[in-house]
Scaffold this motif. Structure first.
Motif, PDB file in Angstrom:
ATOM      1  N   LEU A 190       0.831  -1.211   0.000  1.00 61.28           N
ATOM      2  CA  LEU A 190       0.000   0.000   0.000  1.00 61.28           C
ATOM      3  C   LEU A 190       0.862   1.258   0.000  1.00 61.28           C
ATOM      4  O   LEU A 190       0.502   2.265  -0.611  1.00 61.28           O
ATOM      5  CB  LEU A 190      -0.935   0.010   1.209  1.00 61.28           C
ATOM      6  CG  LEU A 190      -2.118  -0.933   1.161  1.00 61.28           C
ATOM      7  CD1 LEU A 190      -2.871  -0.916   2.493  1.00 61.28           C
ATOM      8  CD2 LEU A 190      -3.056  -0.583   0.029  1.00 61.28           C
ATOM      9  N   SER A 247       2.441   1.363  -3.739  1.00 63.72           N
ATOM     10  CA  SER A 247       1.476   1.533  -4.832  1.00 63.72           C
ATOM     11  C   SER A 247       0.635   2.786  -4.631  1.00 63.72           C
ATOM     12  O   SER A 247       0.120   3.348  -5.587  1.00 63.72           O
ATOM     13  CB  SER A 247       0.566   0.306  -4.947  1.00 63.72           C
ATOM     14  OG  SER A 247      -0.269   0.197  -3.804  1.00 63.72           O
ATOM     15  N   PRO A 262      -2.489   3.654  -3.530  1.00 68.70           N
ATOM     16  CA  PRO A 262      -3.789   3.743  -4.183  1.00 68.70           C
ATOM     17  C   PRO A 262      -4.699   4.810  -3.579  1.00 68.70           C
ATOM     18  O   PRO A 262      -5.544   5.362  -4.256  1.00 68.70           O
ATOM     19  CB  PRO A 262      -4.375   2.345  -3.981  1.00 68.70           C
ATOM     20  CG  PRO A 262      -3.698   1.824  -2.770  1.00 68.70           C
ATOM     21  CD  PRO A 262      -2.339   2.443  -2.753  1.00 68.70           C
ATOM     22  N   PHE A 263      -4.546   5.098  -2.309  1.00 68.94           N
ATOM     23  CA  PHE A 263      -5.337   6.132  -1.651  1.00 68.94           C
ATOM     24  C   PHE A 263      -4.485   6.746  -0.554  1.00 68.94           C
ATOM     25  O   PHE A 263      -3.449   6.215  -0.184  1.00 68.94           O
ATOM     26  CB  PHE A 263      -6.644   5.573  -1.078  1.00 68.94           C
ATOM     27  CG  PHE A 263      -6.456   4.363  -0.210  1.00 68.94           C
ATOM     28  CD1 PHE A 263      -6.106   4.486   1.116  1.00 68.94           C
ATOM     29  CD2 PHE A 263      -6.618   3.098  -0.735  1.00 68.94           C
ATOM     30  CE1 PHE A 263      -5.919   3.379   1.915  1.00 68.94           C
ATOM     31  CE2 PHE A 263      -6.437   1.980   0.049  1.00 68.94           C
ATOM     32  CZ  PHE A 263      -6.085   2.117   1.384  1.00 68.94           C
ATOM     33  N   LEU A 291      -6.220  -5.251  -0.027  1.00 69.61           N
ATOM     34  CA  LEU A 291      -5.667  -5.693  -1.302  1.00 69.61           C
ATOM     35  C   LEU A 291      -6.536  -6.752  -1.961  1.00 69.61           C
ATOM     36  O   LEU A 291      -6.450  -6.979  -3.162  1.00 69.61           O
ATOM     37  CB  LEU A 291      -4.246  -6.240  -1.107  1.00 69.61           C
ATOM     38  CG  LEU A 291      -3.191  -5.210  -0.744  1.00 69.61           C
ATOM     39  CD1 LEU A 291      -1.841  -5.878  -0.562  1.00 69.61           C
ATOM     40  CD2 LEU A 291      -3.098  -4.108  -1.779  1.00 69.61           C
ATOM     41  N   SER A 334     -13.187   1.768  -4.361  1.00 70.92           N
ATOM     42  CA  SER A 334     -13.427   2.966  -5.170  1.00 70.92           C
ATOM     43  C   SER A 334     -13.036   4.179  -4.341  1.00 70.92           C
ATOM     44  O   SER A 334     -13.408   4.275  -3.170  1.00 70.92           O
ATOM     45  CB  SER A 334     -14.905   3.089  -5.547  1.00 70.92           C
ATOM     46  OG  SER A 334     -15.303   2.012  -6.333  1.00 70.92           O
TER      47      SER A 334
END
Length: 176
Positions: free
Chosen positions: A107, A110, A112-113, A158, A163
């Motif tokens: 996390l 990568s 993602p958020f 993961l 969203s």
């Protein structure tokens, strides 16, 4: 004096290993911090990743010292397998801990958020829509619209679809 003459190779190899150990820790710390700065990653997450990398380097250094000072490889494997067996039996949930740590590192890289994003976790049994409050080594802390704090394991994030709905600051005005 006899000690130094008898173990000259080991002492030189240990000195080289210590120098390499220090350099490797400094270089990896700088590289991770540079990556974190370029991707605007939070300092807390950066420090966690650096801690994990340093732990791995420490384990490698101790293993190297054991080999340099002549402990037989067979004895190392016997000791490690015994320790691993005891830890595996004593801590049945060890895979979950390692999975969460690994997921936390994934996390981090990568990205993602980030903290402040409102995310929706697509779970058929327990769907969650909440704001990311904090991202730790093992869990992500989420806050729902009702003010409920939800602690979600990193490894499940993961595995589930996510969203990113909006950032926390989209609908707020900043006033001095």
């Amino acid at each position: 004096m006899v000690f130094f003459q008898q173990y000259t190779r080991e002492l030189i190899a240990t000195g080289i290993l210590v120098i390499l150990f220090v350099l490797l820790r400094i270089i990896t710390s700088k590289l991770v911090r540079r990556y974190a700065k370029s991707s605007h990653t939070i300092e807390h997450r950066t420090n966690l990743v650096i801690k994990y990398i340093h732990l791995f380097i420490n384990i490698l250094a101790v293993t190297s010292l054991i080999i340099i000072w002549g402990v037989q490889t067979k004895d190392i494997f016997i000791a490690l397998s015994s320790i691993t067996t005891v830890v595996g039996v004593a801590m049945f949930a060890q895979w979950s801990i390692l999975s969460n740590i690994t997921s936390g590192i994934i996390l981090f890289f990568s990205f993602p958020f980030k903290i402040g994003d409102v995310i929706k976790i697509h779970d058929k049994d327990f769907p969650i829509e909440a704001e990311v409050e904090d991202i730790g080594a093992f869990h992500v802390f989420l806050k729902t619209n009702d003010g409920e704090m939800v602690i979600f394991p990193n490894n499940l994030l993961l595995q589930k679809g996510i969203s990113i709905l909006k950032t926390h600051f989209d609908d707020k005005e900043f006033v001095d």
